[in-house]
Design a protein around this motif. Structure first.
Motif, short mmCIF file in Angstrom:
data_model
loop_
_atom_site.label_atom_id
_atom_site.label_comp_id
_atom_site.label_asym_id
_atom_site.label_seq_id
_atom_site.Cartn_x
_atom_site.Cartn_y
_atom_site.Cartn_z
N ASN A 1 0.85 -1.20 0.00
CA ASN A 1 0.00 0.00 0.00
C ASN A 1 0.88 1.24 0.00
O ASN A 1 0.79 2.10 0.87
CB ASN A 1 -0.92 -0.01 1.22
CG ASN A 1 -2.19 0.79 0.97
OD1 ASN A 1 -2.27 1.56 0.02
ND2 ASN A 1 -3.18 0.62 1.83
N TYR A 2 1.74 1.31 -1.02
CA TYR A 2 2.79 2.32 -1.10
C TYR A 2 2.24 3.74 -1.06
O TYR A 2 2.71 4.59 -0.29
CB TYR A 2 3.58 2.09 -2.40
CG TYR A 2 4.69 3.07 -2.67
CD1 TYR A 2 5.84 3.09 -1.90
CD2 TYR A 2 4.59 3.97 -3.74
CE1 TYR A 2 6.87 3.98 -2.17
CE2 TYR A 2 5.61 4.85 -4.02
CZ TYR A 2 6.74 4.85 -3.23
OH TYR A 2 7.76 5.74 -3.50
N ILE A 3 1.23 4.02 -1.86
CA ILE A 3 0.71 5.38 -1.95
C ILE A 3 0.06 5.82 -0.63
O ILE A 3 0.21 6.96 -0.21
CB ILE A 3 -0.26 5.51 -3.13
CG1 ILE A 3 0.53 5.42 -4.45
CG2 ILE A 3 -1.04 6.82 -3.07
CD1 ILE A 3 -0.30 5.51 -5.70
N ALA A 4 -0.61 4.91 0.04
CA ALA A 4 -1.22 5.26 1.33
C ALA A 4 -0.14 5.65 2.34
O ALA A 4 -0.31 6.61 3.11
CB ALA A 4 -2.03 4.08 1.86
N LEU A 5 0.97 4.93 2.35
CA LEU A 5 2.06 5.26 3.27
C LEU A 5 2.68 6.62 2.89
O LEU A 5 2.97 7.44 3.77
CB LEU A 5 3.13 4.17 3.25
CG LEU A 5 4.30 4.38 4.23
CD1 LEU A 5 3.81 4.38 5.67
CD2 LEU A 5 5.37 3.31 4.03
N LEU A 6 2.88 6.84 1.59
CA LEU A 6 3.42 8.13 1.15
C LEU A 6 2.52 9.28 1.61
O LEU A 6 3.00 10.31 2.09
CB LEU A 6 3.52 8.17 -0.37
CG LEU A 6 4.77 7.63 -1.06
CD1 LEU A 6 4.74 8.00 -2.54
CD2 LEU A 6 6.05 8.13 -0.42
N LYS A 7 1.21 9.11 1.44
CA LYS A 7 0.29 10.17 1.82
C LYS A 7 0.34 10.43 3.32
O LYS A 7 0.28 11.59 3.76
CB LYS A 7 -1.13 9.81 1.38
CG LYS A 7 -1.33 9.91 -0.13
CD LYS A 7 -2.78 9.66 -0.53
CE LYS A 7 -2.98 9.91 -2.03
NZ LYS A 7 -4.37 9.71 -2.46
N HIS A 8 0.47 9.37 4.11
CA HIS A 8 0.59 9.52 5.55
C HIS A 8 1.86 10.27 5.92
O HIS A 8 1.85 11.24 6.69
CB HIS A 8 0.57 8.15 6.23
CG HIS A 8 0.86 8.21 7.70
ND1 HIS A 8 2.15 8.11 8.19
CD2 HIS A 8 0.06 8.35 8.78
CE1 HIS A 8 2.12 8.20 9.52
NE2 HIS A 8 0.87 8.35 9.89
N ASP A 9 3.00 9.84 5.35
CA ASP A 9 4.28 10.47 5.65
C ASP A 9 4.31 11.92 5.16
O ASP A 9 4.88 12.80 5.81
CB ASP A 9 5.42 9.69 5.00
CG ASP A 9 5.66 8.33 5.64
OD1 ASP A 9 5.08 8.06 6.71
OD2 ASP A 9 6.44 7.54 5.08
#
Length: 305
Positions: free
Chosen positions: A36-44
């Motif tokens: 879930n790469y994009i979800a983690l990017l958005k969180h960070d």
């Protein structure tokens, strides 16, 4: 609430030094980057910049760096992110005279022979950011401690920490370089499609890091990121035009890259190429600079799918 938020209050109870928490965090990040790469990017991104990431219509510099992470792949970027391979790239483009002298390149810590090295040198890994050991007197270093640190670094993959795809498949190595001296300034050129636009100069890294920004006419810019200190205007470096032309040459193949140089006693040395400055997650002050730099970055055609 995600897994890490649940675990965070317990980290000092799980382990005195937070070791188990850190291991759980590393596992979580690796899982999220894989699934879930994009979800983690958005969180960070939200945690770092203070605003939500827009990948559909990115406008700011930080947003566009995240877009490049997600949707653009150039094998030359991965090659140049490898600090060993980058030396060959620079040698072919500019010549060997701009490379910091190297005493050795090692695949394992056990290959390092301290007896064959000078009293002062620098050890760094080729596959990450910030993994550097500065040795000013090799007889006053706890080498068991430093070698264990190097082993840990060699077994890590910076991609799973930062999400920067350029680091994912680099074969880890250790580079031993000449220590250039005490008063070495860093000159970092923000380049867009081969055109240097902004210069960041880092002064006095060891004792009181100060960071100044300039345009390409060497006008001082009232710009900072995070808690950077800022000096008043300083004299233009003797090799400013040379470094600018070298940066243009090295950056010509990329939509954006930061080209870094050292300078000591009027000698210019290449330092590194950085494709995702501050991981694209550090706010600008004033915030309008996030948009100004964003307008300078023309996104290429999406090519990762």
């Amino acid at each position: 609430m995600n897994f890490l938020q649940i675990l965070y209050p317990l980290k000092y109870f799980i382990s005195k030094d937070g070791f188990l928490y850190k291991k759980a965090r590393d596992y979580y990040r690796k899982y999220m980057i894989k699934h879930n790469y994009i979800a983690l990017l958005k969180h960070d991104f939200r945690a770092g910049t203070g605003y939500d990431l827009n990948l559909e219509s990115p406008q700011t510099f930080n947003e566009k760096l995240q877009w490049l992470k997600c949707y653009y792949r150039d094998p030359l970027m991965a090659l140049c992110a490898d600090k060993v391979q980058a030396r060959t790239f620079v040698k072919d483009k500019l010549g060997e005279q701009y490379l910091v002298p190297v005493y050795g390149i090692y695949n394992r810590v056990e290959e390092i022979n301290l007896g064959e090295l000078p009293n002062q040198f620098v050890l760094k890994t080729n596959h990450a950011s910030g993994q550097v050991i500065i040795c000013k007197d090799k007889n006053k270093i706890d080498w068991n401690y430093e070698f264990n640190k190097l082993k840990y670094w060699l077994n890590s993959n910076y991609y799973y920490e930062s999400g920067e795809w350029v680091y994912k498949d680099i074969q880890p190595k250790i580079i031993c370089e000449k220590l250039l001296g005490e008063k070495v300034n860093d000159y970092k050129f923000y380049c867009f499609s081969g055109k240097p636009e902004i210069l960041l100069i880092c002064f006095d890294r060891q004792y009181n890091l100060t960071m100044n920004y300039y345009d390409m006419n060497f006008n001082f810019l009232k710009l900072k990121q995070s808690s950077d200190n800022s000096l008043k205007q300083v004299d233009i470096p003797n090799k400013f035009e040379l470094m600018k032309s070298l940066a243009a040459e090295l950056s010509a193949s990329f939509p954006h890259v930061r080209i870094d140089f050292f300078m000591i006693e009027d000698q210019v040395y290449f330092s590194e190429l950085t494709f995702f400055d501050s991981n694209g997650m550090e706010p600008f002050e004033p915030v309008e600079w996030d948009y100004k730099l964003g307008r300078m970055l023309e996104l290429p055609k999406r090519n990762n799918l």
